[in-house]
Design an enzyme around this catalytic site. Structure first.
Site, PDB file in Angstrom:
ATOM      1  N   ARG A   1      -1.267   0.174   7.442  1.00 33.04           N
ATOM      2  CA  ARG A   1      -0.680   0.235   8.895  1.00 33.04           C
ATOM      3  C   ARG A   1       0.266   1.280   8.929  1.00 33.04           C
ATOM      4  O   ARG A   1       1.035   1.301  10.147  1.00 33.04           O
ATOM      5  CB  ARG A   1      -0.169  -1.102   8.973  1.00 33.04           C
ATOM      6  CG  ARG A   1      -0.806  -2.420   9.077  1.00 33.04           C
ATOM      7  CD  ARG A   1      -0.377  -3.649   9.243  1.00 33.04           C
ATOM      8  NE  ARG A   1      -1.394  -4.682   9.266  1.00 33.04           N
ATOM      9  CZ  ARG A   1      -1.688  -4.872   8.186  1.00 33.04           C
ATOM     10  NH1 ARG A   1      -1.418  -4.628   6.919  1.00 33.04           N
ATOM     11  NH2 ARG A   1      -2.781  -6.059   7.927  1.00 33.04           N
TER      12      ARG A   1
ATOM     13  N   ALA B   1       0.949  -1.238  -0.187  1.00 28.52           N
ATOM     14  CA  ALA B   1      -0.002  -0.004   0.085  1.00 28.52           C
ATOM     15  C   ALA B   1       0.766   1.129  -0.031  1.00 28.52           C
ATOM     16  O   ALA B   1       0.459   2.360  -0.528  1.00 28.52           O
ATOM     17  CB  ALA B   1      -0.839  -0.082   1.200  1.00 28.52           C
TER      18      ALA B   1
ATOM     19  N   HIS C   1      -3.757  -9.962  -3.863  1.00 30.87           N
ATOM     20  CA  HIS C   1      -4.821  -9.633  -3.035  1.00 30.87           C
ATOM     21  C   HIS C   1      -6.168  -9.240  -3.830  1.00 30.87           C
ATOM     22  O   HIS C   1      -6.940  -8.932  -3.273  1.00 30.87           O
ATOM     23  CB  HIS C   1      -4.455  -8.738  -1.732  1.00 30.87           C
ATOM     24  CG  HIS C   1      -3.919  -9.101  -0.619  1.00 30.87           C
ATOM     25  ND1 HIS C   1      -3.112  -8.384   0.165  1.00 30.87           N
ATOM     26  CD2 HIS C   1      -3.289 -10.536  -0.322  1.00 30.87           C
ATOM     27  CE1 HIS C   1      -2.221  -9.393   0.869  1.00 30.87           C
ATOM     28  NE2 HIS C   1      -2.469 -10.208   0.521  1.00 30.87           N
TER      29      HIS C   1
ATOM     30  N   ILE D   1       9.125   6.709  -1.183  1.00 30.34           N
ATOM     31  CA  ILE D   1       9.289   5.703  -2.299  1.00 30.34           C
ATOM     32  C   ILE D   1       9.165   6.860  -3.930  1.00 30.34           C
ATOM     33  O   ILE D   1      10.041   6.259  -4.626  1.00 30.34           O
ATOM     34  CB  ILE D   1       7.708   4.898  -2.446  1.00 30.34           C
ATOM     35  CG1 ILE D   1       7.912   3.828  -1.332  1.00 30.34           C
ATOM     36  CG2 ILE D   1       7.656   4.100  -3.693  1.00 30.34           C
ATOM     37  CD1 ILE D   1       6.741   3.027  -0.990  1.00 30.34           C
TER      38      ILE D   1
ATOM     39  N   THR E   1       0.401   5.693  -1.544  1.00 25.99           N
ATOM     40  CA  THR E   1      -0.023   6.608  -0.459  1.00 25.99           C
ATOM     41  C   THR E   1       0.283   8.110  -1.275  1.00 25.99           C
ATOM     42  O   THR E   1      -0.461   9.035  -0.865  1.00 25.99           O
ATOM     43  CB  THR E   1       0.705   6.781   0.797  1.00 25.99           C
ATOM     44  OG1 THR E   1       2.168   6.864   0.597  1.00 25.99           O
ATOM     45  CG2 THR E   1       0.142   5.685   1.432  1.00 25.99           C
TER      46      THR E   1
HETATM   47  P1  NAD Z   1       0.660  -1.715   4.950  1.00 25.38           P
HETATM   48  O1  NAD Z   1      -0.428  -0.373   5.240  1.00 25.38           O
HETATM   49  O2  NAD Z   1       0.633  -2.541   5.994  1.00 25.38           O
HETATM   50  O3  NAD Z   1       2.198  -1.037   5.021  1.00 25.38           O
HETATM   51  C1  NAD Z   1       2.458  -0.058   4.129  1.00 25.38           C
HETATM   52  C2  NAD Z   1       3.739   0.399   4.363  1.00 25.38           C
HETATM   53  O4  NAD Z   1       4.488   1.594   3.534  1.00 25.38           O
HETATM   54  C3  NAD Z   1       4.165   1.087   5.787  1.00 25.38           C
HETATM   55  O5  NAD Z   1       5.096   0.431   6.388  1.00 25.38           O
HETATM   56  C4  NAD Z   1       4.378   2.625   5.610  1.00 25.38           C
HETATM   57  O6  NAD Z   1       5.207   3.132   6.589  1.00 25.38           O
HETATM   58  C5  NAD Z   1       5.257   2.478   4.290  1.00 25.38           C
HETATM   59  N1  NAD Z   1       4.814   3.712   3.477  1.00 25.38           N
HETATM   60  C6  NAD Z   1       3.501   4.229   3.296  1.00 25.38           C
HETATM   61  N2  NAD Z   1       3.814   5.431   2.369  1.00 25.38           N
HETATM   62  C7  NAD Z   1       5.036   5.534   2.245  1.00 25.38           C
HETATM   63  C8  NAD Z   1       5.796   6.287   1.232  1.00 25.38           C
HETATM   64  N3  NAD Z   1       5.523   7.433   0.497  1.00 25.38           N
HETATM   65  N4  NAD Z   1       7.183   6.140   1.093  1.00 25.38           N
HETATM   66  C9  NAD Z   1       7.797   5.000   2.027  1.00 25.38           C
HETATM   67  N5  NAD Z   1       7.038   4.178   2.816  1.00 25.38           N
HETATM   68  C10 NAD Z   1       5.850   4.295   2.641  1.00 25.38           C
HETATM   69  O7  NAD Z   1       0.565  -2.485   3.613  1.00 25.38           O
HETATM   70  P2  NAD Z   1       0.447  -3.744   2.996  1.00 25.38           P
HETATM   71  O8  NAD Z   1       1.986  -4.468   3.596  1.00 25.38           O
HETATM   72  O9  NAD Z   1       0.543  -3.553   1.803  1.00 25.38           O
HETATM   73  O10 NAD Z   1      -0.714  -4.478   3.630  1.00 25.38           O
HETATM   74  C11 NAD Z   1      -1.812  -3.907   3.568  1.00 25.38           C
HETATM   75  C12 NAD Z   1      -2.791  -4.761   3.108  1.00 25.38           C
HETATM   76  O11 NAD Z   1      -3.953  -3.781   2.910  1.00 25.38           O
HETATM   77  C13 NAD Z   1      -2.610  -5.232   1.674  1.00 25.38           C
HETATM   78  O12 NAD Z   1      -2.972  -6.591   1.834  1.00 25.38           O
HETATM   79  C14 NAD Z   1      -3.428  -4.556   0.703  1.00 25.38           C
HETATM   80  O13 NAD Z   1      -4.097  -5.589  -0.002  1.00 25.38           O
HETATM   81  C15 NAD Z   1      -4.287  -3.571   1.312  1.00 25.38           C
HETATM   82  N6  NAD Z   1      -4.176  -2.139   0.827  1.00 25.38           N
HETATM   83  C16 NAD Z   1      -4.014  -2.048  -0.280  1.00 25.38           C
HETATM   84  C17 NAD Z   1      -4.213  -0.441  -0.926  1.00 25.38           C
HETATM   85  C18 NAD Z   1      -3.951  -0.253  -2.296  1.00 25.38           C
HETATM   86  O14 NAD Z   1      -4.500  -1.029  -3.045  1.00 25.38           O
HETATM   87  N7  NAD Z   1      -3.372   1.075  -2.582  1.00 25.38           N
HETATM   88  C19 NAD Z   1      -4.374   0.525   0.132  1.00 25.38           C
HETATM   89  C20 NAD Z   1      -4.549   0.127   1.642  1.00 25.38           C
HETATM   90  C21 NAD Z   1      -4.674  -1.336   1.836  1.00 25.38           C
END
Ligand code: NAD
Ligand code: ZN
Length: 265
Positions: A51, A39, A138, A255, A43
């Protein structure tokens, strides 16, 4: 060589640059590069993670509990709320950011074999990665699936019904419960997708994980598999993960800044 996380300040900045240089070398030299995204890569496109510090579940832990499939199937009120939030999902208007575009460029340069993603937003394909090289572990929010007969169709078609007044639309074929084609807690991952991801990781010389807290299984288990088979690891994430000690390089930057710098010119 395991690296310590960047903690900011001059020493942290130096570490960041060293790790970036090392990681760039690995990306340039590896025979097979596989990326695993989460995810955090989306962002900067306006889609919150779960998380991270501003994550949906960090701010509202109750939302995590309600995301279990058993609640969705049992409670029409939860389904109504889910449909309302699908209508407003930021992903419908989100654009790929420089992080997504860097991975598309890496594929176009012939340097990325597979893009394994936990994301459901479809932004990698919009950025230009070939759908046949993207494994959506997912699932995808861009399709809708019937929980009873398996009928699958584009989500926008079903959202039109919600907009027209059906708060909890049911399957037009069998009357079953409809849901986005995503994997909720309590649901199995598609075994074919998981198998494809395992094969990709087994063949990888470099596994590049981006924007994932590596806290969700079975996807997180791909990391020790890669290590066991001799792949190098590079992590790009603003926060620590449970596997940081295994990584050749951990880059704690944003990122959107880091990934473009990793792609060979
Ligand atoms: P997560 O939310 O657990 O972790 C995201 C990580 O990215 C965090 O550790 C955070 O600190 C880091 N992060 C966020 N923005 C950042 C940036 N700009 N630069 C550097 N680091 C950054 O995400 P996960 O591990 O993918 O697990 C979450 C679950 O939720 C997944 O199963 C996914 O399917 C789902 N999800 C998907 C989306 C999406 O499709 N965009 C959004 C939210 C959740
Ligand atoms: Zn059906």
């Amino acid at each position: 060589m395991a690296s310590s996380p960047c903690t900011g300040g001059l020493a942290g900045e130096t570490r960041w640059v060293e790790d970036l240089d090392g990681a760039r070398g690995l990306v340039a030299r590896a025979g097979s590069v596989v990326a695993l995204t989460g995810a955090g890569i989306s962002t900067d496109s306006g889609i919150p993670d779960f998380r991270g510090p501003q994550g949906v579940w960090t701010r509202n832990p109750e939302a995590e509990r309600l995301s279990d499939i058993s609640h969705y199937l049992a409670d029409p009120e939860i389904r109504r709320r889910s449909w309302a939030s699908r209508l407003d999902a930021p992903a419908w208007t989100a654009e790929p950011n420089p992080g997504h575009r860097a991975l598309a460029q890496l594929e176009q340069a012939g340097r990325l074999d597979w893009l394994l993603t936990q994301n459901i937003d479809g932004l990698h394909q919009l950025a230009g990665n070939s759908p046949e090289r993207v494994v959506e572990l997912h699932g995808t929010m861009r399709d809708c699936i019937c929980m009873d007969c398996g009928d699958r169709r584009p989500m926008p078609d079903v959202l039109d019904r919600v907009r027209a007044g059906e708060a909890d639309p049911s399957c037009e074929i069998c009357g079953g419960i409809l849901k986005s084609a995503t994997v909720s807690f309590g649901q199995q991952l598609d075994p074919e997708n998981l198998h494809a991801a395992e094969l990709a990781v087994r063949a990888a010389d470099l596994l590049l994980t981006v924007g994932t807290s590596l806290g969700v299984y079975p996807v997180a288990a791909l990391v020790p598999i890669a290590v066991r088979l001799g792949a190098d690891l590079v992590f790009v994430n603003s926060e620590p993960t449970p596997f940081d000690d295994l990584a050749a390089h951990v880059i704690r930057g944003n990122i959107s800044d880091v990934l473009p710098a990793l792609v060979p010119a």
